[in-house]
Design a protein around this motif. Structure first.
Motif, short mmCIF file in Angstrom:
data_model
loop_
_atom_site.label_atom_id
_atom_site.label_comp_id
_atom_site.label_asym_id
_atom_site.label_seq_id
_atom_site.Cartn_x
_atom_site.Cartn_y
_atom_site.Cartn_z
N ILE A 59 33.08 -4.53 20.31
CA ILE A 59 34.46 -4.91 20.53
C ILE A 59 34.69 -5.00 22.03
O ILE A 59 34.58 -4.01 22.74
CB ILE A 59 35.42 -3.87 19.90
N VAL A 65 41.39 -5.65 30.70
CA VAL A 65 41.95 -4.47 30.05
C VAL A 65 40.82 -3.72 29.35
O VAL A 65 40.05 -4.32 28.59
CB VAL A 65 43.03 -4.86 29.02
N LEU A 67 39.82 -1.86 26.58
CA LEU A 67 40.41 -1.62 25.27
C LEU A 67 40.09 -0.24 24.75
O LEU A 67 40.93 0.43 24.15
CB LEU A 67 39.90 -2.68 24.28
N SER A 70 42.08 2.32 26.69
CA SER A 70 43.49 2.18 26.32
C SER A 70 43.75 2.88 25.00
O SER A 70 44.70 3.66 24.87
CB SER A 70 43.85 0.70 26.19
N ALA A 71 42.91 2.60 24.03
CA ALA A 71 43.12 3.18 22.71
C ALA A 71 42.96 4.69 22.75
O ALA A 71 43.74 5.43 22.13
CB ALA A 71 42.12 2.56 21.72
N GLU A 75 45.79 7.37 21.78
CA GLU A 75 45.62 8.33 20.69
C GLU A 75 45.66 9.77 21.19
O GLU A 75 46.32 10.62 20.61
CB GLU A 75 44.28 8.08 19.99
N ARG A 81 52.44 3.23 23.80
CA ARG A 81 51.72 2.13 24.47
C ARG A 81 50.79 2.72 25.51
O ARG A 81 51.15 3.68 26.20
CB ARG A 81 52.68 1.21 25.21
N ALA A 82 49.65 2.13 25.66
CA ALA A 82 48.76 2.49 26.76
C ALA A 82 47.94 1.27 27.11
O ALA A 82 47.29 0.68 26.25
CB ALA A 82 47.85 3.66 26.37
N ILE A 83 48.03 0.85 28.35
CA ILE A 83 47.24 -0.28 28.83
C ILE A 83 46.44 0.22 30.02
O ILE A 83 47.02 0.66 31.02
CB ILE A 83 48.13 -1.46 29.29
#
Lengths: 317, 317
Positions: A59, A65, A67, A70-71, A75, A81-83
């Motif tokens: 992925i 970004v 990913l 961010s995830a 979590e 939101r998290a970028i």
DNA sequence: ACACCGTCTGCTCATATGAGCGGAGCTGTG
DNA sequence: CACAGCTCCGCTCATATGAGCAGACGGTGT
């Protein structure tokens, strides 16, 4: 986990099946018919293909970004939101530009016509609004007074006005400093029509973008603008972060003090009532401030860069 | 095909969902519950993740078998088996060794106790049997006489005996040359008890490994061992390949001639009756021979190297 | 204001899929 | 030889999933 398959014929068969399934999108039943196998056999071969590593799934995407980070950030800290922008950039101005871009895209995405947008004054917030290209039609509310700094021409007012214009919605803005010398002046300012009007809209705000500083010299524009006594006093009270004028300690508890009364800004309670509050922190020195802000529950969205994200995650014991 | 997703928040969301689904193996329903989405939304995001390239699926493995080429070869030519060893090796002896290894593994895999194994004489077949490590208990039948060449010590007999010993099954072998000067001698040889016995088992053979030569000097041990007249005669008849003594033309039709009678080997009809016939061709000069052998239907399994496989596939118009 | 169109959503219902079971065949062991 | 232990297979049945549909929404041109 990785025992690889049996013989070469089975290997080729498994690979063919995997291609049909994963690449061509055929169903296992179709594949079973094609290869004269039971669908169970096909399923088992595919399982084996996965577990043996014959089929690898990645992925990733072309943008900047991260990913995964961010995830994980989202979590781990229970954020809405998290970028995380993956960049090695360390120079603050350049970093703000990159994070501002990401935050602008985020705002464009998440703000709908039902929202009321609140904006606090901060350089990172300015960096965001400067790069905003489109926004649903919403009221835009100024959440804080402004600080004038030699290195920044845009002020809190401009920031709100510009955003509201882009959006097409009404702007609730006022001219006032973020911090004044005494509580009395602050009270008087809050009585002013424009200020009072803006404040009256605080309760309606559904999404906000705020500044986030670490309570130390050079880590918070507010700290740097405030008199040494006040700074020290707040520090003694355990303040580690200021969230656009709301002070919180390491546990994330908002700290009330005489200094608080001198700040022209949204207060902790009002901020807490906002559905989404997004901050754009950067720089490793802000690790603890971010942690506190998140713990407080006041901030539930973060746009940041990968080094800070990693630091935040690393220190979770 | 590749429009990438909408905003950064959706990007992160999609990536999280993709990880849950593809990496963690959760069901879409579970994911939908976890993220408070409908399972349809989850499915649509996952579709988007696939089509946008956010999720990439690769099929590969650590060994030296080119799975993609193998599958394409198998499908394109309608083969029962195709193993393509990915190697840049061009030196024939080293190449035989690599292909022999792969073929040995294939044989170990596909031969079961119900089979009867037939082996023809060829250097590549020897390379295979030399590297055989295990084999189900099956009868092993010698399919051809032997050619003696200075560079090869093992002969057809040894090859069969060795394999039978490894397998634990009976060996049907005989001492005779692959080609003799005239048909009369050949007939006489075929009458010999051991030869006749072996021939009597040809019909029972279910799996065979054969040699495959291009009908040209240096491209077929049989060609090189035969008198010039015979070679020329067969060439005039359109022969382009010899499959362990069975001659076929470019269309894949077996060619019967006086020379055929001089060969002590399984004939076209008998070979055609064998369920699986595997050849181990190598070298780009054999492209047409392989094509003919496959067209004939006599050979339905191929173990080869990537350059030859590519040449075979490239020339399919 | 109106109808129109494209997009997004969640639905139904037929189909695909997974979990777990019991039987067949193979293997090693007493 | 008999048996336990093993792997592999295909089954049933509950569940997950996909295809296609219809309603809701937002923008758009008249």
């Amino acid at each position: 986990m990785e025992p690889i398959t049996g013989g070469p014929a089975q290997l080729v068969l498994t690979a063919s099946i995997a291609r049909r399934y994963y690449v061509d999108g055929r169903s296992k039943v179709e594949i079973a018919d094609e290869f004269r196998l039971s669908r169970f056999k096909v399923a088992r071969l595919l399982d084996q293909a996965r577990s043996s590593g014959l089929v690898r799934i990645e992925i990733s995407h072309p943008g900047n970004v991260d990913l995964d980070l961010s995830a994980r950030l989202q979590e781990t800290f229970g954020l809405r939101r998290a970028i995380v922008v993956d960049t090695p950039e360390v120079e603050p101005a350049a970093l703000r530009l990159q994070l501002g871009k990401a935050a602008a895209e985020l705002l464009t995405e998440i703000v709908t016509a039902d929202d009321v947008l609140g904006l606090a004054w901060a350089r990172a917030v300015t960096a965001m609004t400067d790069q905003l290209t489109s926004l649903a039609t919403v009221p835009v509310v100024q959440l804080t007074g402004a600080l004038t700094r030699p290195d920044v021409e845009a002020n809190s007012v401009e920031l709100v006005r510009h955003t509201a214009r882009l959006s097409g919605g009404p702007a609730y803005l006022f001219y006032a400093p973020l911090v004044v010398p005494d509580a009395t002046t602050a009270r008087a300012l809050r009585q002013q029509p424009e200020v009072a009007e803006a404040i009256s809209h605080f309760d309606a705000v559904t999404k906000a973008v705020v500044g986030l500083g670490s309570w130390a010299a050079g880590q918070s524009t507010l700290y740097d603008a405030m008199d040494a006594d006040a700074c020290e006093q707040l520090q003694k009270r355990g303040v580690v972060a200021d969230i656009s004028g709301v002070f919180v300690d390491a546990k994330g508890v908002p700290v009330q003090s005489k200094v608080t009364d001198r700040v022209i800004a949204i207060n902790a309670e009002q901020m807490n009532a906002i559905d989404e509050v997004i901050a754009i922190p950067y720089g490793l020195a802000k690790v603890e401030a971010v942690r506190a802000a998140v713990r407080s529950g006041l901030v539930n969205g973060i746009v940041t860069h990968s080094p800070l994200a990693r630091a935040l995650l690393d220190e979770v014991y």
